[in-house]
Design an enzyme around this catalytic site. Structure first.
Site, PDB file in Angstrom:
ATOM      1  N   ASP A 178       0.841  -1.198   0.000  1.00  0.00           N
ATOM      2  CA  ASP A 178       0.000   0.000   0.000  1.00  0.00           C
ATOM      3  C   ASP A 178       0.881   1.254   0.000  1.00  0.00           C
ATOM      4  O   ASP A 178       2.115   1.156   0.000  1.00  0.00           O
ATOM      5  CB  ASP A 178      -0.969  -0.022   1.199  1.00  0.00           C
ATOM      6  CG  ASP A 178      -0.264  -0.078   2.544  1.00  0.00           C
ATOM      7  OD1 ASP A 178       0.848   0.475   2.682  1.00  0.00           O
ATOM      8  OD2 ASP A 178      -0.821  -0.682   3.484  1.00  0.00           O
ATOM      9  N   GLU A 181       3.703   1.556   2.277  1.00  0.00           N
ATOM     10  CA  GLU A 181       4.778   0.596   2.059  1.00  0.00           C
ATOM     11  C   GLU A 181       4.664  -0.588   3.018  1.00  0.00           C
ATOM     12  O   GLU A 181       5.650  -1.081   3.559  1.00  0.00           O
ATOM     13  CB  GLU A 181       6.138   1.309   2.182  1.00  0.00           C
ATOM     14  CG  GLU A 181       6.066   2.701   1.556  1.00  0.00           C
ATOM     15  CD  GLU A 181       7.371   3.299   1.130  1.00  0.00           C
ATOM     16  OE1 GLU A 181       8.199   3.505   2.006  1.00  0.00           O
ATOM     17  OE2 GLU A 181       7.549   3.543  -0.082  1.00  0.00           O
ATOM     18  N   GLU A 337       6.844  15.023   8.769  1.00  0.00           N
ATOM     19  CA  GLU A 337       5.925  13.991   8.262  1.00  0.00           C
ATOM     20  C   GLU A 337       4.757  13.806   9.230  1.00  0.00           C
ATOM     21  O   GLU A 337       3.604  13.770   8.841  1.00  0.00           O
ATOM     22  CB  GLU A 337       6.709  12.678   8.139  1.00  0.00           C
ATOM     23  CG  GLU A 337       5.882  11.476   7.766  1.00  0.00           C
ATOM     24  CD  GLU A 337       6.733  10.212   7.831  1.00  0.00           C
ATOM     25  OE1 GLU A 337       7.141   9.722   6.777  1.00  0.00           O
ATOM     26  OE2 GLU A 337       6.993   9.705   8.941  1.00  0.00           O
TER      27      GLU A 337
END
Ligand code: BGC
Length: 382
Positions: A178, A181, A337
């Protein structure tokens, strides 16, 4: 490649001027993150992200197009075109062997990320068999060509687009990692949404061609497949066969339009994301069982949810998302992130920090999604 810190007032309370400054800064981060080759790095300060991913890079290039930096965006699309050309034989051989009934290994497929020179990296074993980034590239290219019509670029990229379309047509039904990863054994509706959006966009770009015929045929087949296999009580699922939601399913609404944005399936899926994956503070998680860096709230997903809200006229909620993301910036304006105050699996944070160091920042994809949402709310930067 150096980043130019330009703002120091971003953290804490954010007013309209600061939101704009952060949008401008985001654009600088993206430009600074582009190598001469045209590749866009995922994160300059995080060892294992010093590569260019098609997924991250395509959103970054789209944000650059929106910001008016058409030449930079075009350089990224061309770079991917060269990479695909370089590995064309790999694609041809994989398709032939697959048709002959041979079982392929992950090394037989195209990579998900490349060195900034456009080569497959050696030395790291990465979770490379992921298809969604190729769909994202097709989609973003078509958006770029709408914003910056360019017959030469379109002609130049016809061959690589054709290779990618044939590649996706041959392999979209296979389980692959996905977009996080993970989950190599599953088929993921969010991945299929990206392929659907990309194949449709390619068909539209090159009418009366093999691209158009395959793009149309395969995107219809993907839609039919998801309708039959990718839903649980009208809500899209993270992985076929599992009743679980994942925020990457936002892509099924925006930008890939797998289902109508205001229709029942998207409304039900968004409601589930809101219920299960939005923290009380407003940050968005990937999925409930996430343990990567302790399972924090992701900036790019929060901006993505905001992008959806903006797309359906829920402007106040979209603004809240933008504000939440802006509040996560460090003193220079860098967006990470993910952030850690409300972790889903706190015990896992030290394990990842030990392995790879502090979470990635600035993450170009976070800046791209911020810029996309900013533009959706306030129009292009002047
Ligand atoms: C994420 C991917 C992303 C990569 C680079 C990984 O941790 O799961 O979605 O493409 O980082 O940003």
């Amino acid at each position: 490649m150096s980043l130019i810190p330009t703002i120091s007032e971003i953290s804490g309370k954010v007013g309209p001027g600061q939101l704009k400054k952060l949008a401008r800064y985001s654009r600088e981060v993206l430009k600074a993150g582009q190598a001469e080759s045209g590749a866009i790095i995922a994160c300059p300060n995080f060892e294992v992200y010093r590569y260019s991913w098609l997924r991250d890079g395509s959103f970054c290039a789209y944000a650059l197009s929106l910001a008016g930096d058409g030449a930079q965006a075009a350089a990224f699309y061309r770079w991917v075109g060269r990479v695909v050309g370089r590995y064309e034989q790999k694609v041809e051989s994989a398709i032939l062997r697959h048709r002959a009934g041979e079982k392929l290994t992950d090394a037989d497929f195209l990579n998900t990320r490349y060195t900034l020179d456009g080569a497959e990296e050696k030395g790291h074993d990465w979770w490379n068999f992921q298809l969604d980034g190729y769909g994202t590239w097709l989609w973003a290219l078509s958006r770029h060509l709408e914003l910056f019509p360019d017959e030469q670029l379109k002609a130049e990229l016809q061959r690589p687009v054709e290779i990618v379309v044939r590649y996706l047509a041959a392999f979209w039904q296979l389980p692959n990692y996905d977009c996080w990863e993970e989950n190599r054994e599953g088929v993921h509706p969010a991945t299929l949404a990206a392929l659907y959006g990309g194949l449709k966009a390619a068909a539209f770009l090159y009418p009366q061609s093999l691209i158009c015929r395959e793009g149309r045929k395969q995107s219809s087949a993907i839609l039919a497949f998801v309708k039959t296999n990718g839903l649980n009580q009208d809500s899209l699922v993270k992985t076929v066969g599992l009743n679980e939601v994942d925020s990457s399913l936002l892509g099924a609404a925006m930008p890939y339009s797998l289902f109508p944005r205001r229709g029942k399936i998207i409304r039900t899926t968004i409601a589930r994301i809101e219920q299960e994956l939005v923290s009380p503070q407003g940050g968005v998680y990937r999925y409930r069982r996430d343990v990567y860096y302790g399972g924090g709230e992701w900036l790019l997903l929060t901006a993505w949810l905001g992008w959806y809200y903006a797309g359906v006229g829920r402007r106040e909620e979209a603004r809240n998302c933008l504000n939440w993301v802006a509040q996560q910036a460090d003193l220079s304006g860098n967006l990470p992130e993910q952030v850690a105050p409300n972790l889903l699996a706190p015990a896992h944070l030290p394990i990842w920090e030990e392995r790879w160091g502090k979470s990635a920042s600035p993450l170009c994809w976070s800046h791209a999604m911020y810029l996309i949402l900013y533009t959706a709310l306030y129009g292009p930067l002047d």
